[in-house]
Scaffold this motif. Sequence first.
Motif, PDB file in Angstrom:
ATOM      1  N   GLY A 243      22.508 -26.677 -30.074  1.00 32.45           N
ATOM      2  CA  GLY A 243      22.486 -26.474 -28.598  1.00 32.45           C
ATOM      3  C   GLY A 243      21.867 -24.896 -28.245  1.00 32.45           C
ATOM      4  O   GLY A 243      21.342 -24.985 -27.123  1.00 32.45           O
ATOM      5  N   ILE A 244      22.093 -24.035 -28.939  1.00 28.45           N
ATOM      6  CA  ILE A 244      21.330 -22.676 -28.655  1.00 28.45           C
ATOM      7  C   ILE A 244      19.805 -22.897 -28.678  1.00 28.45           C
ATOM      8  O   ILE A 244      19.264 -22.465 -27.683  1.00 28.45           O
ATOM      9  N   THR A 245      19.356 -23.601 -29.794  1.00 24.81           N
ATOM     10  CA  THR A 245      18.111 -23.602 -29.779  1.00 24.81           C
ATOM     11  C   THR A 245      17.352 -24.418 -28.814  1.00 24.81           C
ATOM     12  O   THR A 245      16.190 -24.050 -28.117  1.00 24.81           O
ATOM     13  N   LYS A 246      17.841 -25.512 -28.427  1.00 23.99           N
ATOM     14  CA  LYS A 246      17.488 -26.382 -27.238  1.00 23.99           C
ATOM     15  C   LYS A 246      17.540 -25.562 -26.044  1.00 23.99           C
ATOM     16  O   LYS A 246      16.623 -25.804 -24.943  1.00 23.99           O
TER      17      LYS A 246
ATOM     18  N   LEU B 153      24.366 -16.875 -35.172  1.00 27.84           N
ATOM     19  CA  LEU B 153      23.328 -15.860 -35.686  1.00 27.84           C
ATOM     20  C   LEU B 153      22.080 -16.826 -36.081  1.00 27.84           C
ATOM     21  O   LEU B 153      21.056 -16.343 -36.097  1.00 27.84           O
ATOM     22  N   VAL B 154      22.521 -18.027 -36.755  1.00 25.65           N
ATOM     23  CA  VAL B 154      21.387 -18.836 -37.160  1.00 25.65           C
ATOM     24  C   VAL B 154      20.522 -19.414 -35.751  1.00 25.65           C
ATOM     25  O   VAL B 154      19.281 -19.346 -35.841  1.00 25.65           O
ATOM     26  N   GLY B 155      21.249 -19.694 -34.792  1.00 28.61           N
ATOM     27  CA  GLY B 155      20.634 -20.037 -33.425  1.00 28.61           C
ATOM     28  C   GLY B 155      19.834 -19.048 -33.018  1.00 28.61           C
ATOM     29  O   GLY B 155      18.809 -19.408 -32.621  1.00 28.61           O
ATOM     30  N   ALA B 156      20.263 -17.887 -33.090  1.00 25.01           N
ATOM     31  CA  ALA B 156      19.409 -16.545 -32.262  1.00 25.01           C
ATOM     32  C   ALA B 156      18.257 -16.500 -33.370  1.00 25.01           C
ATOM     33  O   ALA B 156      17.060 -16.091 -32.703  1.00 25.01           O
ATOM     34  N   ALA B 157      18.258 -16.659 -34.738  1.00 25.99           N
ATOM     35  CA  ALA B 157      17.328 -16.412 -35.486  1.00 25.99           C
ATOM     36  C   ALA B 157      16.111 -17.383 -35.089  1.00 25.99           C
ATOM     37  O   ALA B 157      15.030 -17.106 -35.104  1.00 25.99           O
ATOM     38  N   LEU B 158      16.493 -18.696 -35.070  1.00 20.15           N
ATOM     39  CA  LEU B 158      15.633 -19.509 -34.634  1.00 20.15           C
ATOM     40  C   LEU B 158      14.915 -19.478 -33.368  1.00 20.15           C
ATOM     41  O   LEU B 158      13.715 -19.752 -33.403  1.00 20.15           O
ATOM     42  N   LEU B 159      15.572 -18.939 -32.210  1.00 22.51           N
ATOM     43  CA  LEU B 159      15.030 -18.754 -31.036  1.00 22.51           C
ATOM     44  C   LEU B 159      14.218 -17.515 -31.277  1.00 22.51           C
ATOM     45  O   LEU B 159      13.011 -17.527 -30.618  1.00 22.51           O
TER      46      LEU B 159
END
Length: 467
Positions: free
Chosen positions: A57-60, A156-162
């Motif tokens: 969700g964060i990444t998309k 944290l993982v979603g933020a890192a992917l962004l």
Amino acid sequence: MLRTSLFAQVGVALLAGVLVGRLWPDVGTAAQPLGDGFVRLIKAMIAPLVFCVVVAGITKAGDLKSFGRMGLKALIWFEIATTVALVVGLLAGNLAGPGKGMNVDPASLDASAVEEKTGGGELPSTSEFILHSLPDSAIGAFAENSLLQVLVLACLVGAALLHLGHTKVPAVLPAIEQAQEVVFAVVGFIMRLAPLAVFGATAHLVGEYGLGALSTYGKLIAICYTVALVFLVLLGLALKALTGLSLWKFIRYTREEMLLALGTASSESVMPRMMQKLRQAGCREDAVGLVLPTGYSFNLDGASIYLSIGTLFIAQAVGVDLTLGQQVTVVLVLMLTSKGMAGVPGSAFLALSATASALGVIPAGAVALLLGVDRIMDAMRVATNLLGNCVAVFVVSRWEGALDLPQARKALAGEIAFVPDPGDPEKAPAVEEAVSRPDGRGPVTSVKAGVGRGADGAAGEDGAAAR
């Protein structure tokens, strides 16, 4: 209908459980592992599911600031809803007086029974609660099934992917989406056991506790359930005013999940499937992934109603007349203690004991008065907690522009069929057809992301509807 409808299967299992528990109490008590085993299997899937949904969700969405605003708005809504539930419960307790006239001698109560119920534990302090929400081990967060810790890791993982972008880690997001598909398929297999779980849990409840508590605590039970109904009406009015959606239509839309949650006395048993239905009802993936799991720790509306009325009940039963100032203290204490209740054994009694200690006028042993009625309140707490969290998803999604209202109205009206589980390969063409039907705005849902994937283990209920 019995062969294809999960709602019918669970309903029959519920009635069978009541009959077996009433006629053969020993058999009913022995059936408890059926319900407990189902809940354990579902819980095993919750942490990986929440992680995958939040990261995807964060990444998309591509906007971490929007995700932060969404979390803040969710916490504000949770605090408002919880406070309203506490205040409404106190008002009802004062007006109806469920414990008046009982004249119980506190010395006659067995305080050790409460100690046995809670296992000698205690609710965490505010600082302990915050620290426990932060993982000290990535694997430990999943092993302990701590939703808040999994949420922190997922953010944290979603933020890192962004931050890294799709060019540096092009394979990570597709892998997470594929893992999400696997989790949904496993949930679909487990849901086939739902009727057995409802039968076992209901038979155990009736066989162990009987129906005698209904006459002994009839007034308290009636007040709690009536107040919960009033609160849900207020919740429905708020949902209508803020989003234009109907809570009653949402209940009809999720009737299988609601009945399963009531039968197993666990809102966690339906979290994966409820996430799917909320996403199909127009709520964006990141909103569902953040708000619903967080609400399981921060938005316990049904528990708040029970705690406020229960505090007044035990005070009235032992002849203690609480002043307005002391009742304000009750609200303030419960606002804090209710946030640390999730996942703590005997948490309701720990919260009541903490409230009694804070007031200093209610004997701690008086909490034992509620031991005989606590399990009967499960249905009220589960239904109110679950609906309160789902309403929060819709409201926060609307505030953040993450709600597709036209799709929500269609889903709640039954115009969009809930697609079958992805665990049955024979249904794959029907799934593709159901989710890719154009309506002027593109596909209703996304097959790749698993949006709206069914977790229904009933072989053909939703498949027939989709076809």
